[in-house]
Design an enzyme around this catalytic site. Structure first.
Site, PDB file in Angstrom:
ATOM      1  N   ASN A 114       0.808  -1.234   0.000  1.00  0.00           N
ATOM      2  CA  ASN A 114       0.000   0.000   0.000  1.00  0.00           C
ATOM      3  C   ASN A 114       0.833   1.273   0.000  1.00  0.00           C
ATOM      4  O   ASN A 114       0.556   2.198  -0.764  1.00  0.00           O
ATOM      5  CB  ASN A 114      -0.911   0.007   1.234  1.00  0.00           C
ATOM      6  N   HIS A 159       9.084   4.925  17.300  1.00  0.00           N
ATOM      7  CA  HIS A 159       7.845   5.050  16.517  1.00  0.00           C
ATOM      8  C   HIS A 159       6.846   4.059  17.109  1.00  0.00           C
ATOM      9  O   HIS A 159       6.667   2.943  16.615  1.00  0.00           O
ATOM     10  CB  HIS A 159       8.094   4.755  15.038  1.00  0.00           C
ATOM     11  N   ASP A 182       5.354  10.858  12.317  1.00  0.00           N
ATOM     12  CA  ASP A 182       4.962  11.373  13.633  1.00  0.00           C
ATOM     13  C   ASP A 182       5.245  12.878  13.705  1.00  0.00           C
ATOM     14  O   ASP A 182       4.457  13.652  14.235  1.00  0.00           O
ATOM     15  CB  ASP A 182       5.735  10.630  14.732  1.00  0.00           C
TER      16      ASP A 182
END
Ligand code: NAD
Ligand code: LMR
Length: 364
Positions: free
Chosen positions: A15, A187, A159
């Protein structure tokens, strides 16, 4: 016309790559004057799907794309590359514990580290996107003894971008009006989004314009759990925003951040008391193809406890994959020093830098 650079993308039929590849091909990562050769890497079972993606790339007739090759293993796919976008990773499946996910991906990144070490260009820059990104990056780096630990990064730019986007929305300013926002650590939901040093339009302090309760109880958990929030609403994990963040990270690392502060998961040299040798997100600026940690920021007690918590998580992830970290690379990764004079990391790892760069064949 510049010589083309070779870029490997793993998980190229997935994706994120479905957005990332087309942006790279359009010149959004390395500039509209930089031709590219795309070396797409997938697992054997996904090669048919990958062929379809490659056909679409071909159908775009991008002038910068000078070649596309498809590979079912990293030793072929990483040959001669200057950039590695490591997106492919095993997703968490039902009933899988975090430790199982760490182990499954650890094997993948250990092999990819060996492949980079053996066949990539000597000045390759590698960005790990696949989760758990920081620990995957540690495994990658530790399995590439002939490359410098500063050639590897874990992606925390998503982030960082989230932290800017949501803060900008709150303050009613454009995200580009903000500077100095940063995300520390892993993360993961322990990351620490820090706006204490952020400015609005280069002057006003951002923290003085927001309520502490909102910052600690709404904003911080929202950034920390934004990935899960996206999954809940979209039914799939973030893809286009992750691709944009990967592109931003590599663009700034290669071409410079123009003095702007960016968050990067990099090897810790002990700055801010963070344990050496883990890949931890720090505020950085980039120039001339390398990054530098911003030094001297004042961290309050709250910030220190947040930074500690995310560091402890990374240390426990490291302990869980310890058997995949070759002892021979411990010294070069865990004993980096920060120069007292310049604040820059001293990569005293036995590699002759001049020799490393001399061998990079960017101009032939
Ligand atoms: P996806 O499942 O759509 O695609 C992943 C692709 O990787 C698949 O096509 C799979 O076949 C491939 N793959 C698996 N193992 C591979 C290997 N050993 N070599 C090459 N390819 C391999 O997933 P996606 O949505 O594209 O996300 C990819 C990864 O990025 C996931 O781990 C996800 O958690 C992570 N992610 C990270 C961030 C971040 O901010 N760091 C953000 C979003 C997603
Ligand atoms: C994200 O931050 O969007 C992803 O890392 C979430 C995930 O678990 O894939």
């Amino acid at each position: 016309m510049k010589q083309p650079v070779r870029i490997a993308v793993t998980g190229a039929a997935g994706n994120i790559s479905y957005s990332l590849l087309f942006k790279i091909a359009a010149g959004e990562m390395l500039g509209a004057d930089q031709p590219v050769i795309l070396q797409l890497v997938e697992i054997p079972q996904a090669m048919d799907k990958l062929r379809g993606v490659a056909m679409e790339l071909e159908d775009c007739a991008f002038p910068l794309v000078h070649g596309i090759s498809l590979h079912d293993n990293p030793f072929d796919g990483f040959r001669g590359i200057h950039y590695a976008m490591l997106v492919g990773a095993r997703p968490r499946s039902k009933g899988m514990e975090r430790a199982d996910l760490l182990e499954a991906n650890a094997v993948i990144f250990a092999e990819q580290g060996k492949a980079l070490n053996e066949v990539a260009n000597r000045d390759v820059k590698a960005l790990v996107v696949g989760n758990p990104a920081n620990t995957n990056c540690l495994i990658l780096s530790r399995n590439a003894p002939n490359l410098d630990p500063s050639q590897f990064c874990a992606m925390t730019r998503l982030d960082h971008n989230r932290a800017k986007g949501i803060l900008g929305n709150k303050l009613g300013v454009n995200p580009s009006d903000l500077d100095g926002v940063c995300v520390w650590g892993n993360h993961s939901p322990t990351m620490y989004p820090d706006v204490h040093h952020a400015t609005v339009l280069g002057e006003e302090s951002a923290i003085s314009q927001i309520d502490e309760k909102w910052y600690k109880e709404d904003y911080t958990p929202r950034i920390q759990k934004r990935g899960a929030e996206i999954i809940e609403w979209r039914g799939l994990s973030s893809a286009a925003s992750a691709a944009q963040a990967a592109l931003d990270h590599m663009h700034d690392w290669a071409l410079g951040s123009n003095g702007e502060v960016v968050s990067m998961g990099i090897i810790s040299d002990g700055s801010y008391g963070v344990a050496k040798g883990i890949y931890y997100s720090f505020p950085c600026v980039c120039e001339f193809g390398s990054y530098q940690i911003i030094q001297g920021l004042e961290i309050n007690e709250y910030g220190q406890s947040m930074m500690k918590k995310t560091e402890e998580e990374l240390l426990s992830e490291k302990a869980a994959v310890d058997h995949l970290l070759p002892a021979e690379t411990a010294e070069s990764r865990e004993n980096l020093r920060k120069s007292d004079r310049t604040g820059q990391t001293a990569y005293d790892n036995g590699l002759d830098k001049a020799d490393v760069y001399y061998k990079a064949d960017r101009i032939c």
